[in-house]
Design an enzyme around this catalytic site. Structure first.
Site, PDB file in Angstrom:
ATOM      1  NE  ARG A  56      43.896  48.330  48.786  1.00 10.84           N
ATOM      2  CZ  ARG A  56      44.898  49.178  48.910  1.00 10.84           C
ATOM      3  NH1 ARG A  56      44.768  50.275  49.651  1.00 10.84           N
ATOM      4  NH2 ARG A  56      46.051  48.960  48.295  1.00 10.84           N
ATOM      5  CB  SER A 235      46.390  43.161  44.995  1.00 11.25           C
ATOM      6  OG  SER A 235      45.436  42.886  44.011  1.00 11.25           O
ATOM      7  CE  LYS A 239      47.771  37.920  49.428  1.00 12.42           C
ATOM      8  NZ  LYS A 239      47.564  38.883  48.349  1.00 12.42           N
ATOM      9  CG  ASP A 254      44.183  39.057  51.272  1.00 13.87           C
ATOM     10  OD1 ASP A 254      45.258  39.140  50.640  1.00 13.87           O
ATOM     11  OD2 ASP A 254      43.522  40.056  51.583  1.00 13.87           O
TER      12      ASP A 254
END
Length: 527
Positions: A56, A235, A239, A254
Site C-alpha cells: 500500500r 499485516s 490473522k 481480515d
C-alpha cells in the site's frame, strides 16, 4: 460534475469501449494470459508482479473534502483531505485514459455477508488480473441478485495512468481517492491490487458505525459448538495463519462487522501473506493457492512453474488472493454469533512482550486503542525492516472516523457479551529482531487453542513487572519457560533495557488519547 454525470460518464465509456462484464474466472485468466499480464503456476494460480508498488502507498491516499461528511472524518496524516475540484479533474483524466485502452473489465459484487448491511460494488479495471482479484476478494452475487441495479460504490482502477503531482494535486504518480458523496474510489499509478480491497474496507469503516455496526480489522472463526473467536492484528501478525484452523470453521481472514445479531464477513475471499509459506505449517493456505487464485510478487520458476515462497526478490510482502471456498472448512454463510474470545495479535520486534497474557477489560481497551505491533518489511513502501508502530484499533490506516468511535463500540460489546480477551505476541523471543528467532508457530497455535477452549481461565498468572500483563504460568503444549519472556533472554540487563524502552513508547503514544478515562489510561505498562 454531478452524481448523475459521474455515473453516466463512466457508463457511456464502458458501453463505448464494449467493456467485458462479470467474466467467470476461466475467462479472466485466459484474457490475462493473452494480454501477457502474468503466468500460471504449477497448481494453476495466476502469478503477477506489481513493479514499483509492492504494498500500500498510504501517503497517496486521500478523502475528498465534502460538506456531508466533513465533520465526521478524523482529518490528519491518515485521512488527508483533497478538494472536490482535484478529484473531478483526475476522474475526467482517468476516464479519458481508459477510453484509449484496448479492453476494460468490470465485475459486480458486494461488501458484507449480512444482507442488512452489505454494500453493492462495481469494480472497473484496466487489467484482467485485477478484475480477477476483485472477483475473488469481494462477495459474488448469488442467482437472482443484481448489485448493478443497486445504489453502491464504484471502484475505478487505472494502474497505467500516472498522475503529475504539480498539475494534479497529488503527492506522487500514484493516488487513491475516496469520495463518499459521489460513491467513487479512484485509483491510479499503482499496480498493487490490495489498494482496491483496503479502500473498500475504509468505506465500510465509515458507513457501518452510523448503523450501530462495529467494523473490525480482524479474522474470525467458529468452533463446532458455535463458539466464535476474533483475531485482531495488523499485516504479518498472523490473522490469516491462526484463523485457518483445520479444527474450526473459517468465517473470514481480515474484515468483519459486529452487529446486534453477531458478526459477519465483509469479504468473499482471503488475501494471505505467503512469505515462507509451507505445506507443512500452513496446509489450508498452501492448498488454497490453485486455479482461480492470484499470486502477487511471488517468484515463480520459469521451467517448473513452482512458486518460491522463500524468495524475497520482489518484496517480503508476497501475497495470495483466493476465494473462501478454496478453504475446505470455511463457513459458507459468512455469519456467526457473538464472540466468546477476542485475541489481539502483535509481532513484537523488541522480543519483550509475553507470548500470551489475559487482559482485564481496562487493559483490553488500552491495548485496542494502542494497537501495537512491529511494522514488517514490504507491507508499505519505504519499510525495509521491522519497526515499532502503534495503529489504533489495529487498523488506523483504514479508519475514517476517530479511533474512540470504534473503541467505545468494542467496550460496549465486550461488556454485553462477556468476551474473554487475550494479547498474543507472534514476534520474537530470547532477543530482539535480528538477534533471535520468532516464537515457534506450534507454540502460538497451542496458546490460541488453550485460550479458545478456556484452559487458561483457572491457571495461575504472574503479573509482568514492566507491562502489568497477566501471564499464565502454564499452557498445554508450551514449555513453561517460553511463557515468561525474561527467562528466554541470556542478557537480562538488555532485556530490561528493551522492555522499558517499549513501555515508554506505549506511554508516549497514549498521550494522544486525551479524553480517555483514567482507569483505561492506567491499564498500560507499569514502568
Amino acid at each position: 460534475m454531478s452524481t448523475v454525470s459521474f455515473a453516466s460518464a463512466l457508463d457511456h465509456l464502458l458501453q463505448q469501449r464494449q467493456a467485458e462484464f462479470d467474466l467467470p474466472e476461466p475467462r479472466l485468466v485466459e484474457r490475462a494470459l493473452a494480454r501477457d499480464e502474468g503466468i500460471l503456476t504449477k497448481a494453476g494460480a495466476f502469478a503477477a508482479t506489481t513493479r514499483a508498488y509492492t504494498g500500500r502507498s498510504p501517503k497517496d491516499k486521500f478523502i475528498v473534502d465534502e460538506p456531508s461528511t466533513r465533520d465526521d472524518i478524523d482529518w490528519g496524516p491518515v485521512n488527508a483531505p483533497i478538494d472536490r475540484e482535484v478529484f473531478s479533474a483526475l476522474y475526467r483524466k482517468v476516464l479519458h485514459y481508459l477510453g484509449r485502452q484496448e479492453a476494460l473489465f468490470v465485475t459486480h459484487g458486494y461488501a458484507g455477508k449480512d444482507q442488512n448491511y452489505r454494500l453493492p460494488l462495481k469494480v472497473v479495471n484496466e487489467y484482467a488480473w485485477h478484475n480477477l482479484f476483485a472477483r475473488q476478494l469481494f462477495i459474488r452475487p448469488e442467482i437472482g441478485e443484481n448489485p448493478a441495479a443497486e445504489d453502491g460504490f464504484t471502484v475505478v482502477s487505472a494502474p497505467g495512468f500516472k498522475a503529475d503531482p504539480e498539475v494534479d494535486g497529488t503527492r506522487s504518480e500514484a493516488f487513491v481517492l475516496i469520495s463518499f458523496e459521489e460513491k467513487v474510489i479512484l485509483i491510479g499509478g499503482t499496480e498493487y491490487a490490495g489498494e482496491m480491497k483496503k479502500s473498500i474496507f475504509s468505506v465500510m469503516n465509515y458507513l457501518l458505525p452510523a448503523r450501530d455496526v462495529m467494523p473490525m480489522h480482524c479474522s474470525a472463526n467458529t468452533g463446532k459448538e458455535g463458539d466464535v473467536a476474533l483475531f485482531f492484528g495488523l499485516s504479518g501478525t498472523g490473522k490469516t495463519t491462526l484463523s485457518a484452523d483445520p479444527n474450526r470453521f473459517l468465517i473470514g481472514d481480515d474484515e468483519h462487522g459486529w452487529s446486534e445479531n453477531g458478526i459477519f464477513n465483509i469479504e468473499g475471499g482471503c488475501y494471505a501473506k505467503t512469505i515462507q509459506l509451507s505445506e507443512e505449517k500452513e496446509p489450508d493456505i498452501y492448498h488454497a493457492i490453485r486455479f482461480g487464485a492470484v499470486l502477487e510478487n511471488v517468484v515463480v520458476d520459469e521451467e517448473t512453474r513452482f512458486p518460491d515462497y522463500a524468495n524475497t526478490y520482489y518484496t517480503e510482502n508476497t501475497r495470495a488472493a483466493y476465494p473462501l471456498e478454496h478453504i475446505d472448512n470455511m463457513l459458507a454463510q459468512g455469519k456467526a454469533g457473538h464472540p466468546n474470545t477476542i485475541i489481539f495479535l502483535t509481532a513484537d520486534a523488541f522480543g519483550v512482550l509475553p507470548p500470551i497474557s489475559k487482559l482485564k477489560k481496562e487493559q483490553a481497551m488500552y491495548h485496542f486503542l494502542s494497537g501495537y505491533t512491529s511494522k514488517l518489511a514490504g507491507t508499505e513502501r519505504g519499510i525495509t525492516e521491522p519497526e515499532a508502530t502503534f495503529s489504533s484499533c489495529f487498523g488506523a490506516p483504514f479508519l475514517p472516523r476517530h479511533a474512540s468511535v470504534y473503541a467505545e463500540m468494542l467496550g460496549e460489546k465486550i461488556d454485553a457479551h462477556e468476551a474473554n480477551v487475550f494479547l498474543i505476541n507472534t514476534g520474537w523471543a530470547g532477543g530482539s529482531y535480528g538477534t533471535s528467532d520468532r516464537i515457534d508457530l506450534s507454540h502460538t497455535r497451542a496458546m490460541v487453542q488453550a485460550a479458545l477452549e478456556g484452559e487458561l481461565n483457572q491457571v495461575e498468572s504472574i503479573i509482568d513487572p514492566i507491562f502489568g500483563l497477566y501471564v499464565p504460568t502454564r499452557c498445554p503444549g508450551v514449555p513453561d519457560n517460553v511463557l515468561q519472556q525474561r527467562e528466554t533472554w541470556e542478557d537480562l540487563d538488555e532485556y530490561e533495557r528493551k522492555a522499558k524502552e517499549l513501555a515508554s513508547k506505549f506511554h508516549r503514544n497514549f498521550e494522544q488519547f486525551t479524553h480517555v478515562p483514567e482507569h483505561i489510561r492506567n491499564a498500560g505498562p507499569l514502568v
